[in-house]
Scaffold this active site. Structure first.
Site, PDB file in Angstrom:
ATOM      1  N   PHE A   1       2.047  -0.383  -6.633  1.00  0.00           N
ATOM      2  CA  PHE A   1       3.165  -1.163  -7.180  1.00  0.00           C
ATOM      3  C   PHE A   1       2.754  -2.612  -7.462  1.00  0.00           C
ATOM      4  O   PHE A   1       3.502  -3.549  -7.179  1.00  0.00           O
ATOM      5  CB  PHE A   1       4.372  -1.150  -6.228  1.00  0.00           C
ATOM      6  CG  PHE A   1       4.830   0.224  -5.830  1.00  0.00           C
ATOM      7  CD1 PHE A   1       4.895   1.255  -6.761  1.00  0.00           C
ATOM      8  CD2 PHE A   1       5.197   0.498  -4.523  1.00  0.00           C
ATOM      9  CE1 PHE A   1       5.323   2.531  -6.401  1.00  0.00           C
ATOM     10  CE2 PHE A   1       5.625   1.770  -4.145  1.00  0.00           C
ATOM     11  CZ  PHE A   1       5.686   2.783  -5.090  1.00  0.00           C
ATOM     12  N   ILE A   2       1.576  -2.795  -8.047  1.00  0.00           N
ATOM     13  CA  ILE A   2       1.049  -4.140  -8.240  1.00  0.00           C
ATOM     14  C   ILE A   2       1.467  -4.696  -9.606  1.00  0.00           C
ATOM     15  O   ILE A   2       1.018  -4.208 -10.654  1.00  0.00           O
ATOM     16  CB  ILE A   2      -0.486  -4.165  -8.101  1.00  0.00           C
ATOM     17  CG1 ILE A   2      -0.896  -3.549  -6.764  1.00  0.00           C
ATOM     18  CG2 ILE A   2      -0.996  -5.597  -8.232  1.00  0.00           C
ATOM     19  CD1 ILE A   2      -0.256  -4.175  -5.541  1.00  0.00           C
TER      20      ILE A   2
ATOM     21  N   GLU B   1       7.570 -17.477  -3.433  1.00  0.00           N
ATOM     22  CA  GLU B   1       7.683 -16.221  -4.178  1.00  0.00           C
ATOM     23  C   GLU B   1       9.131 -15.756  -4.226  1.00  0.00           C
ATOM     24  O   GLU B   1       9.650 -15.365  -5.278  1.00  0.00           O
ATOM     25  CB  GLU B   1       6.809 -15.143  -3.549  1.00  0.00           C
ATOM     26  CG  GLU B   1       6.960 -13.782  -4.210  1.00  0.00           C
ATOM     27  CD  GLU B   1       6.025 -12.725  -3.649  1.00  0.00           C
ATOM     28  OE1 GLU B   1       6.242 -11.537  -3.942  1.00  0.00           O
ATOM     29  OE2 GLU B   1       5.076 -13.092  -2.922  1.00  0.00           O
TER      30      GLU B   1
ATOM     31  N   GLU C   1       0.841  -1.194   0.000  1.00  0.00           N
ATOM     32  CA  GLU C   1       0.000   0.000   0.000  1.00  0.00           C
ATOM     33  C   GLU C   1       0.880   1.249   0.000  1.00  0.00           C
ATOM     34  O   GLU C   1       2.074   1.164   0.315  1.00  0.00           O
ATOM     35  CB  GLU C   1      -0.910   0.006   1.232  1.00  0.00           C
ATOM     36  CG  GLU C   1      -1.902  -1.133   1.250  1.00  0.00           C
ATOM     37  CD  GLU C   1      -2.858  -1.082   2.422  1.00  0.00           C
ATOM     38  OE1 GLU C   1      -3.693  -1.983   2.543  1.00  0.00           O
ATOM     39  OE2 GLU C   1      -2.772  -0.116   3.232  1.00  0.00           O
TER      40      GLU C   1
END
Length: 385
Positions: free
Chosen positions: A162-163, A248, A133
């Protein structure tokens, strides 16, 4: 680099690798420059990947997947994309398959899995994960997006930034506070899709690098999310994030290493042909020593990552291991990019040269998926425990 044998792959893996390499050379590399100008890959590229069976390899057969549980195939997918030098695709495609899919596969309701996974496999749905966020980057416990329980649905409000894959995304895994008073234990995960009213997107960011990767802000204004789109249990989202972040960070590590290998390879080709003072750049001792240093580090890094891939296949990679890999590989990627720009001289600063794009693309790797400072903290917690 030296031909030190990689013992983790067998004939079937190399057959898959060659098929993928051929596909990338035909369907990805020729279009990367155009995608960089467009700030995103094309939707058609996602669907072609799906048609050729390269997306969501581990998805079960009942959803239309191949049910490949051998992570070595996923590693090859990320590695070959990186070795192509196409940094944007090397981040966006694996994020969809190896970072977002596990959340839905492991924690989604059957209704959600049936609704989203088949279209993710086919490439008709592009996915993203929304944690960061404007006021909360690596500090996930302090996110402000909220999800209010309204009986048969949740009402989500807030924003994310920043997605990766954000602008093209059809399906987003969103972290939100179901109980703002409980810190990490008040975070839950939800699936939000484009058909939900109140879910909007900002324009793609003008980034320093990764120009072929769409990145943007996401906004949620009274977005009604059905209870069936809750992932797992209420209040356990932070635990799920910590569990899945190990894979990830391993994926980011594999991408960083293969992109660094590509950068060194193109630099070797350049210095061998670039004339200077009646010789080539490769004839000077400084050039040879720099190349030797980078080659040695990359060779060691590759064996290290291969070991982690096998450990991950046995579900033995923990947060500290993946954090160490993410920290070391992204630092190495930036180091190699910087040294290779120097070996190119002025041409290394020209966008038409792959090394310039590699330099711009590398820097953010030390920031996302948890900053490298956070990686060190996670490593320290284990060694001091």
């Amino acid at each position: 680099m030296f031909g030190l044998p990689r013992t983790i792959f067998h004939e079937e893996h190399e057959m898959f690798r060659q098929s993928l390499k051929d596909y990338i050379a035909k369907e990805i590399t020729p279009y990367n420059a155009e995608w960089e100008k467009n700030k995103m890959v094309s939707r058609e590229s996602w669907q072609k990947l799906g048609e050729n069976g390269f997306l969501c390899l581990q998805a079960p057969e009942e959803y239309g997947g191949l049910n490949i549980q051998d992570f070595r195939y996923n590693a090859i997918f990320t590695e070959e994309l990186g070795l192509s030098g196409c940094s944007g695709p090397a981040i966006g495609y694996p994020l969809h398959s190896d970072i977002v899919l596990p959340y839905i596969l492991h924690y989604g309701t059957e209704l959600a899995r049936e609704k989203y996974i088949p279209k993710m496999i086919s490439g008709h749905y592009i996915s993203a994960v929304a944690m960061t966020e404007p006021g909360a980057g690596s500090d996930l416990q302090n996110i402000r997006a909220t999800a209010e329980d309204n009986g048969d649905h949740y009402l989500i409000n807030g924003s994310k930034t920043f997605i990766t894959n954000g602008y093209l995304s059809d399906v987003v895994v969103v972290a939100a506070k179901t109980d703002p008073t409980k810190g990490a234990k008040g975070i839950s995960l939800f699936i939000v899709d484009n058909k939900m009213e109140g879910f909007t997107k900002g324009v793609p960011f003008e980034k320093v690098g990764l120009h072929a990767q769409d990145t943007c802000e996401l906004f949620f204004e009274d977005v009604k999310v059905p209870k069936s789109n809750l992932l797992g249990n209420v209040g356990e989202g932070f635990k799920y994030l910590m569990t899945e972040l190990a894979q990830e960070r391993l994926i980011v590590s594999l991408a960083a290493l293969s992109l660094a290998e590509f950068t060194l390879k193109t630099t070797i080709e350049y210095v061998k042909s670039r004339p200077a003072f009646g010789k080539t750049v490769a004839d000077f001792q400084n050039s040879r020593f720099k190349l030797a240093e980078m080659a040695a580090k990359l060779e060691q890094a590759r064996i290290y990552c291969d070991q982690l891939v096998m450990l991950h296949n046995d579900k033995k990679v923990d947060a500290a291991m993946s954090s160490a890999a993410k920290y070391m590989m992204t630092e190495l990627q930036c180091e190699v990019a910087d040294e290779c720009v120097q070996l190119h001289g002025g041409y290394g600063y020209m966008w038409e040269y792959p090394v310039a794009r590699a330099y711009a693309d590398a820097r953010v790797q030390r920031i996302y998926a948890g900053t490298n400072e956070i990686m060190k903290e996670l490593i320290a917690r284990k060694i001091l425990s």
